[in-house]
Design a protein around this motif. Structure first.
Motif, PDB file in Angstrom:
ATOM      1  N   SER A 301       0.823  -1.227   0.000  1.00  0.00           N
ATOM      2  CA  SER A 301       0.000   0.000   0.000  1.00  0.00           C
ATOM      3  C   SER A 301       0.854   1.273   0.000  1.00  0.00           C
ATOM      4  N   ARG A 302       1.967   1.286   0.758  1.00  0.00           N
ATOM      5  CA  ARG A 302       2.767   2.521   0.795  1.00  0.00           C
ATOM      6  C   ARG A 302       3.398   2.803  -0.555  1.00  0.00           C
ATOM      7  N   ALA A 303       3.874   1.721  -1.200  1.00  0.00           N
ATOM      8  CA  ALA A 303       4.503   1.892  -2.521  1.00  0.00           C
ATOM      9  C   ALA A 303       3.454   2.381  -3.528  1.00  0.00           C
ATOM     10  N   ILE A 307       3.734   5.993  -5.495  1.00  0.00           N
ATOM     11  CA  ILE A 307       3.806   6.134  -6.963  1.00  0.00           C
ATOM     12  C   ILE A 307       2.572   6.867  -7.485  1.00  0.00           C
ATOM     13  N   PHE A 308       1.416   6.593  -6.880  1.00  0.00           N
ATOM     14  CA  PHE A 308       0.183   7.243  -7.362  1.00  0.00           C
ATOM     15  C   PHE A 308       0.271   8.758  -7.168  1.00  0.00           C
ATOM     16  N   GLY A 309       0.805   9.150  -6.044  1.00  0.00           N
ATOM     17  CA  GLY A 309       1.062  10.586  -5.827  1.00  0.00           C
ATOM     18  C   GLY A 309      -0.150  11.393  -5.405  1.00  0.00           C
ATOM     19  N   GLY A 310      -1.242  11.305  -6.129  1.00  0.00           N
ATOM     20  CA  GLY A 310      -2.406  12.161  -5.826  1.00  0.00           C
ATOM     21  C   GLY A 310      -3.219  11.630  -4.664  1.00  0.00           C
ATOM     22  N   LEU A 355      12.085   4.483  -6.973  1.00  0.00           N
ATOM     23  CA  LEU A 355      11.093   3.403  -6.925  1.00  0.00           C
ATOM     24  C   LEU A 355      10.304   3.429  -8.228  1.00  0.00           C
ATOM     25  N   ARG A 356      10.238   2.288  -8.920  1.00  0.00           N
ATOM     26  CA  ARG A 356       9.485   2.200 -10.178  1.00  0.00           C
ATOM     27  C   ARG A 356       8.411   1.118 -10.042  1.00  0.00           C
ATOM     28  N   MET A 357       7.339   1.294 -10.786  1.00  0.00           N
ATOM     29  CA  MET A 357       6.234   0.325 -10.709  1.00  0.00           C
ATOM     30  C   MET A 357       6.110  -0.414 -12.051  1.00  0.00           C
ATOM     31  N   PHE A 358       5.917  -1.733 -11.970  1.00  0.00           N
ATOM     32  CA  PHE A 358       5.811  -2.557 -13.182  1.00  0.00           C
ATOM     33  C   PHE A 358       4.490  -3.304 -13.198  1.00  0.00           C
ATOM     34  N   GLU A 366       4.697   5.965 -14.739  1.00  0.00           N
ATOM     35  CA  GLU A 366       4.031   7.226 -15.115  1.00  0.00           C
ATOM     36  C   GLU A 366       2.545   7.024 -15.404  1.00  0.00           C
ATOM     37  N   ARG A 367       2.077   5.785 -15.311  1.00  0.00           N
ATOM     38  CA  ARG A 367       0.671   5.533 -15.664  1.00  0.00           C
ATOM     39  C   ARG A 367      -0.125   4.986 -14.476  1.00  0.00           C
ATOM     40  N   ALA A 368       0.239   5.451 -13.281  1.00  0.00           N
ATOM     41  CA  ALA A 368      -0.403   4.906 -12.078  1.00  0.00           C
ATOM     42  C   ALA A 368      -1.907   5.154 -12.051  1.00  0.00           C
TER      43      ALA A 368
END
Ligand SMILES: C[S@@+](CC[C@H](N)C(=O)[O-])C[C@H]1O[C@@H](n2cnc3c(N)ncnc32)[C@H](O)[C@@H]1O
Length: 488
Positions: A301-303, A307-310, A355-358, A366-368
């Motif tokens: 959840s924290r990650a 990454i989501f940011g908003g 930290l990157r999301m796959f 960039e597409r969270a």
């Protein structure tokens, strides 16, 4: 709506003194709306061969009276103490500058000739005495009144606003402690309080207009005009920069009737109440925004939040009876490692770590906010959708329960409020908001229940749920989403 609109009898003298001109109208007290602009003679704007033309504005305010970011800068140029204050706070925005100016003049308006550390007066020192002070925006409601908002979208929004006002005031304290003049006035003499800061914020939000040339500005006397979605008048700037109120083409107003302007496009009820302290039920958009709660036991959840940011929110909107919801975060929140979501720490070109999301081994950092789209072609798409729908359904049921219950503490004990401490306008406004948002939540719950049933009948979902039942212990996806959601 304002209960205490101030002693407006003195206002005409102030207006004459400062060149404010009225034509065929004046300010009067209006039931449940505070002060407003009222026609004293018949007003009409009919077309002649040259088209529609106002022969004279209904109200004209000299541009020098408008309180904009530029006006505050000009004031700072001539007042050394204020310049020192403005520089120390580093306020760059129009909001910061205008609020600081209002705060200083609020303090000044209470000072007597025998006070030390007197602030230099301006026309605003006297004008603000005529402004509504009773705090009808929810950020200024008493604790008991704020409890009436439980279960509405404003419950958290108002708490967050008060927190940020508190922080702003603490920052102001921090930055002005070393300024002798302001430290003595603000903090030693205790001339300002949280209520003052909340009041100037409320004035800024409910009384500022957007002027074509100077941007956000408070314009004395124009800010006494009330709002309507079908207003008889509008405001504009003339060629000299003076600000005026003009009748709209095709409109007429009888003597004794109110002349209104528009405060902007159609807004949701919560926004109107938050920013202006009233709700026009007939003219509010049928929508609301709520926070989505992450799973407490989701190790990712924290990650995901990082990454989501908003803000993790859901928007509910009903158009022509059809309910739609939109929550980019929810679609991400429902996925886990077994589905193909992965987080990796990579080295960037500057040698830093990132930290990157796959998703399915593709970098989607960039597409969270696009997971509804990203999962559309996946064979388990309807399973992911069912998770999202089920989670949202549970949260909306909880929200509706909270809205329908009498105010209570987190531990479930009821909050006892003496009804005589609650102002009727606040009770009424909170009840209207609850009615509007309660109806929207009920429609959301019904729509989600229907979608959940449809998804449970989907062949791929049935096969997936069946495979989970058959899977030997320990081999079923051990994701937080599945553990939390009862798909039945
Ligand atoms: C810009 S001020 C207008 C002047 C204000 N009535 C006063 O007494 O100073 C905005 C405030 O006026 C009140 N107001 C404006 N339009 C209203 C309306 N249509 N119904 C109820 N209150 C209204 C609200 O309290 C709002 O926050």
């Amino acid at each position: 709506m304002p209960a205490n609109p101030g002693p407006i009898e003195g206002l005409p003298v102030w207006q004459r003194l400062h060149g404010v001109q009225f034509h065929k109208c004046e300010l009067q007290l209006i039931k449940d709306k505070g002060t407003g602009l009222v026609a004293t003679e018949p007003l009409s704007l009919v077309a002649d061969e040259e088209g529609f033309k106002n022969d004279r504005p209904l109200l004209t305010v000299p541009r020098g009276l408008a309180l904009s970011a530029e006006a505050v800068r000009e004031y700072a140029n001539v007042d050394n103490h204020f310049r020192e204050l403005l520089n120390a706070t580093g306020h760059e925005t129009a909001r910061g500058k205008i609020m600081l100016y209002l705060l200083v003049h609020l303090v000044r308006s209470r000072q007597t000739p025998s006070d030390s550390h007197r602030v230099a007066a301006s026309p605003w020192t006297d004008y603000i005495k005529y402004l509504e002070r009773d705090g009808l925006l929810p950020s200024m409601w008493s604790e008991g009144e704020r409890n009436l908002l439980q279960g509405t979208s404003l419950e958290q929004a108002v708490a967050a606003k008060r927190n940020s006002l508190n922080q702003e005031l603490e920052e102001l304290c921090e930055k002005t402690k070393q300024l002798d003049f302001w430290n003595e006035l603000f903090w030693e003499q205790r001339k300002i309080s949280f209520e003052d800061w909340a009041l100037v914020d409320a004035w800024y939000r409910s009384r500022c207009l957007e002027l074509p040339s100077s941007g956000d500005a408070m314009v004395p006397s124009i800010d006494m005009a009330n709002h309507s979605y079908d207003p008889e008048a509008y405001y504009d700037e003339d060629s000299d920069g003076d600000i005026e109120i003009l009748l709209r083409p095709g409109y007429s107003v009888d003597p004794g009737k109110e002349v209104t302007i528009s405060y902007g496009k159609l807004k949701r009820a919560s926004e109107m109440l938050f920013s202006y302290g009233f709700i026009d039920k007939a003219y509010s958009t049928d929508e609301m925004t709520l926070m989505v709660r992450s799973f407490e036991d989701d190790p990712l959840s924290r990650a995901k939040e990082h990454i989501f940011g908003g803000m993790p929110t859901v928007q509910l909107r009903r158009t022509d009876g059809v309910l739609k919801w939109h929550s980019p975060f929810l679609h991400l929140m429902c996925l886990n490692e077994e589905d193909g979501l992965d987080f990796r720490i990579l080295q960037d070109n500057e040698g830093g770590r990132q930290l990157r999301m796959f998703w399915q081994d593709k970098d989607v950092t960039e597409r969270a906010a696009d997971f509804e789209e990203l999962t559309r072609e996946h064979e388990l798409c309807s399973v992911f959708r069912l998770r999202a729908v089920s989670i949202l359904l549970q949260q909306m049921v909880d929200q509706l329960g909270r809205l329908r219950r009498a105010p209570q503490y987190e531990d479930g004990n009821p909050i006892h409020v003496d009804a005589s401490d609650l102002r009727p306008v606040c009770v009424q406004a909170a009840a209207t908001l609850k009615e509007i948002e309660g109806s929207l939540l009920e429609a959301t719950v019904a729509a989600l229940e229907k979608e959940q049933q449809d998804l449970l009948a989907d062949e791929r979902v049935k096969a997936y749920l069946g495979s989970m039942e058959e899977a030997p212990m320990g081999t079923a996806p051990s994701n937080a989403a599945n553990e939390d959601v009862d798909f039945s």
